[in-house]
Design a protein around this motif. Structure first.
Motif, PDB file in Angstrom:
ATOM      1  N   THR A  70       0.751  -1.047  -0.076  1.00 18.31           N
ATOM      2  CA  THR A  70      -0.071  -0.035   0.036  1.00 18.31           C
ATOM      3  C   THR A  70       0.890   1.303  -0.117  1.00 18.31           C
ATOM      4  O   THR A  70       1.831   1.216   0.621  1.00 18.31           O
ATOM      5  N   ARG A  71       0.325   2.397  -0.573  1.00 17.93           N
ATOM      6  CA  ARG A  71       1.105   3.516  -0.614  1.00 17.93           C
ATOM      7  C   ARG A  71      -0.164   4.550  -0.292  1.00 17.93           C
ATOM      8  O   ARG A  71      -1.022   4.771  -1.042  1.00 17.93           O
ATOM      9  N   PRO A  72       0.103   5.325   0.593  1.00 14.95           N
ATOM     10  CA  PRO A  72      -0.788   6.580   1.100  1.00 14.95           C
ATOM     11  C   PRO A  72      -0.694   7.625   0.073  1.00 14.95           C
ATOM     12  O   PRO A  72       0.440   7.826  -0.278  1.00 14.95           O
ATOM     13  N   LEU A  73      -1.746   8.004  -0.499  1.00 12.46           N
ATOM     14  CA  LEU A  73      -1.658   9.327  -1.515  1.00 12.46           C
ATOM     15  C   LEU A  73      -1.916  10.498  -0.897  1.00 12.46           C
ATOM     16  O   LEU A  73      -1.723  11.307  -1.044  1.00 12.46           O
ATOM     17  N   ARG A  74      -3.020  10.291   0.231  1.00 10.58           N
ATOM     18  CA  ARG A  74      -3.537  11.627   0.828  1.00 10.58           C
ATOM     19  C   ARG A  74      -3.291  11.031   2.338  1.00 10.58           C
ATOM     20  O   ARG A  74      -4.082  10.938   3.300  1.00 10.58           O
ATOM     21  N   PHE A  99       8.209  -1.451  -6.479  1.00 10.45           N
ATOM     22  CA  PHE A  99       7.156  -1.031  -5.650  1.00 10.45           C
ATOM     23  C   PHE A  99       7.481  -0.190  -4.313  1.00 10.45           C
ATOM     24  O   PHE A  99       7.142   0.810  -3.955  1.00 10.45           O
ATOM     25  N   ARG A 100       8.455  -1.293  -3.483  1.00 10.59           N
ATOM     26  CA  ARG A 100       8.915  -0.656  -2.359  1.00 10.59           C
ATOM     27  C   ARG A 100       9.779   0.672  -2.388  1.00 10.59           C
ATOM     28  O   ARG A 100       9.551   1.425  -1.475  1.00 10.59           O
ATOM     29  N   ARG A 101      10.680   0.691  -3.499  1.00 13.88           N
ATOM     30  CA  ARG A 101      11.390   1.873  -3.865  1.00 13.88           C
ATOM     31  C   ARG A 101      10.577   3.055  -3.980  1.00 13.88           C
ATOM     32  O   ARG A 101      11.077   4.306  -3.847  1.00 13.88           O
ATOM     33  N   ASN A 102       9.281   2.965  -4.264  1.00 12.14           N
ATOM     34  CA  ASN A 102       8.604   4.020  -4.786  1.00 12.14           C
ATOM     35  C   ASN A 102       7.252   4.184  -3.910  1.00 12.14           C
ATOM     36  O   ASN A 102       6.206   4.645  -4.376  1.00 12.14           O
ATOM     37  N   GLY A 103       7.539   3.880  -2.515  1.00 13.56           N
ATOM     38  CA  GLY A 103       6.724   4.487  -1.469  1.00 13.56           C
ATOM     39  C   GLY A 103       5.527   3.514  -1.201  1.00 13.56           C
ATOM     40  O   GLY A 103       4.737   3.794  -0.382  1.00 13.56           O
ATOM     41  N   PHE A 104       5.493   2.118  -1.580  1.00  2.11           N
ATOM     42  CA  PHE A 104       4.704   1.207  -1.059  1.00  2.11           C
ATOM     43  C   PHE A 104       5.126   0.343   0.125  1.00  2.11           C
ATOM     44  O   PHE A 104       6.340  -0.076   0.071  1.00  2.11           O
ATOM     45  N   PHE A 105       4.419   0.224   1.188  1.00  4.00           N
ATOM     46  CA  PHE A 105       4.694  -0.491   2.408  1.00  4.00           C
ATOM     47  C   PHE A 105       4.044  -2.043   2.248  1.00  4.00           C
ATOM     48  O   PHE A 105       2.930  -2.201   1.979  1.00  4.00           O
ATOM     49  N   GLY A 106       4.695  -3.035   2.865  1.00  6.73           N
ATOM     50  CA  GLY A 106       4.120  -4.230   2.801  1.00  6.73           C
ATOM     51  C   GLY A 106       3.173  -4.097   3.891  1.00  6.73           C
ATOM     52  O   GLY A 106       3.427  -3.963   4.872  1.00  6.73           O
TER      53      GLY A 106
END
Length: 357
Positions: free
Chosen positions: A150-154, A314-321
């Motif tokens: 998941t990556r928070p956008l807001r 994905f992890r390099r670009n702000g996504f968390f496991g």
């Protein structure tokens, strides 16, 4: 005919293939088992659109009523350079009054025998905890995890909801700073053009021919796949973006937006380019995230296999496991190289291969 043991429960059932006209009964059974609804169109799209080498939906029936379903989506796969059919196990369901009576084992084994005889290579799926010891009894073997990212956008909106301090949602500078930081290595290639697709044509076949490999296991991701999986899906409004440079096909991405209570979530089904994580892949992901932010989506969600190029990108670009599924398989062909199948580097696979995203 199979005998049940409890005299307080109806005592007989038979096993047979699905018969046209039973969709309503099976949709009703789905509602009873999973406590959520699907439409008849969705059931038909998922299970009866793609060609199968034999019956792909098997039922246990008591007094002409389906009490159990074991189904597989028949998908064309590239198996180390050879095209084979595989079955994706989905929507296994037992009427509550017939649970714990051996139906999963009986019907599952029967289905595997039919699929094996029709030359299907394997069954793949995400068996859940309800299966218990039946996974071993049916011959399932572990492959690798498939993890939610998941990556928070807001992030200011998420923080406001969790803290119950609604005023925090106005602090949009928090999201601006974090998104700029996460996007620092996600700069799009300006020579690549991106367009939205309503129907997949031969350009998607060209992309597939570029990315397919004789060292790889993957669903055949051609125009047939994109049209079925995304553009004709009856319950979800998927959007497909196509990447090209000077008229040359390069890759695609598919995503959808869902509203769950107060939350607006962007599900990224797949981003396909060669190599995964390279400039085309980054450009596509950048465009997807931009579209999600413009739609005021709070969180972007996807699935990827840990310790793969795509997962790392994905992890390099702000996504968390987050939580993970366990991908498992039943080999139907006795000649399959099990060690290679269990090597996650051999696979091009993501959440779109299943029905969870």
């Amino acid at each position: 005919m199979t005998q049940a043991s409890d005299p307080l429960v109806p005592t007989t059932w038979s096993v047979r293939g699905y018969q046209p006209g039973e969709e309503r009964l099976l949709v009703d059974l789905f509602q009873r088992v999973f406590n959520r609804s699907i439409t008849i169109d969705h059931w038909r799209w998922k299970l009866k659109t793609l060609p199968a080498p034999c019956e792909n939906v098997w039922l246990a029936v008591h007094q002409d009523m389906p009490i159990f379903q074991y189904a597989g989506i028949p998908l064309r796969c590239n198996l180390f350079g050879r095209e084979r059919v595989s079955m994706v196990s989905v929507d296994t369901m037992t009427a509550p009054e017939f649970q714990k009576r051996g139906l999963l084992t009986q019907v599952g084994r029967f289905a595997y025998d039919q699929w094996r005889a029709a030359n299907a290579a394997f069954v793949i799926g995400l068996p859940n905890e309800r299966w218990g010891s039946r996974t071993n009894a049916l011959g399932w073997i572990d492959l690798f995890p498939l993890q939610w990212l998941t990556r928070p956008l807001r992030p200011e909106v998420l923080l406001a909801r969790r803290s119950n301090l609604r005023a925090l949602a106005r602090l949009t500078w928090i999201g601006s700073i974090l998104n700029r930081w996460w996007d620092r290595s996600l700069q799009p290639d300006r020579s690549i053009s991106i367009r939205s697709i309503q129907q997949a044509g031969s350009e998607f076949d060209q992309v597939w021919n570029k990315i397919r490999s004789t060292d790889q296991i993957s669903v055949v991701r051609d125009s047939t796949w994109v049209n079925w999986r995304y553009l004709t899906a009856p319950m979800f409004d998927y959007r497909v973006l196509f990447a090209e440079r000077s008229g040359q096909p390069l890759g695609y991405a598919a995503y959808r937006i869902a509203i769950e209570g107060e939350r607006k979530i962007g599900f990224i089904a797949e981003v396909i380019a060669n190599p995964q994580g390279g400039p085309v892949w980054k450009t596509l992901l950048s465009q997807v995230l931009r579209a999600l932010r413009e739609a005021r989506v709070e969180t972007a969600v996807t699935l990827a296999v840990p310790d793969t190029l795509e997962y790392a990108a994905f992890r390099r670009n702000g996504f968390f496991g987050r939580a993970a599924f366990n991908v498992q398989m039943v080999p139907l062909d006795s000649q399959l190289p099990i060690e290679r199948l269990q090597d996650r580097a051999s696979w091009l696979i993501n959440g779109s291969d299943f029905d969870v995203i």
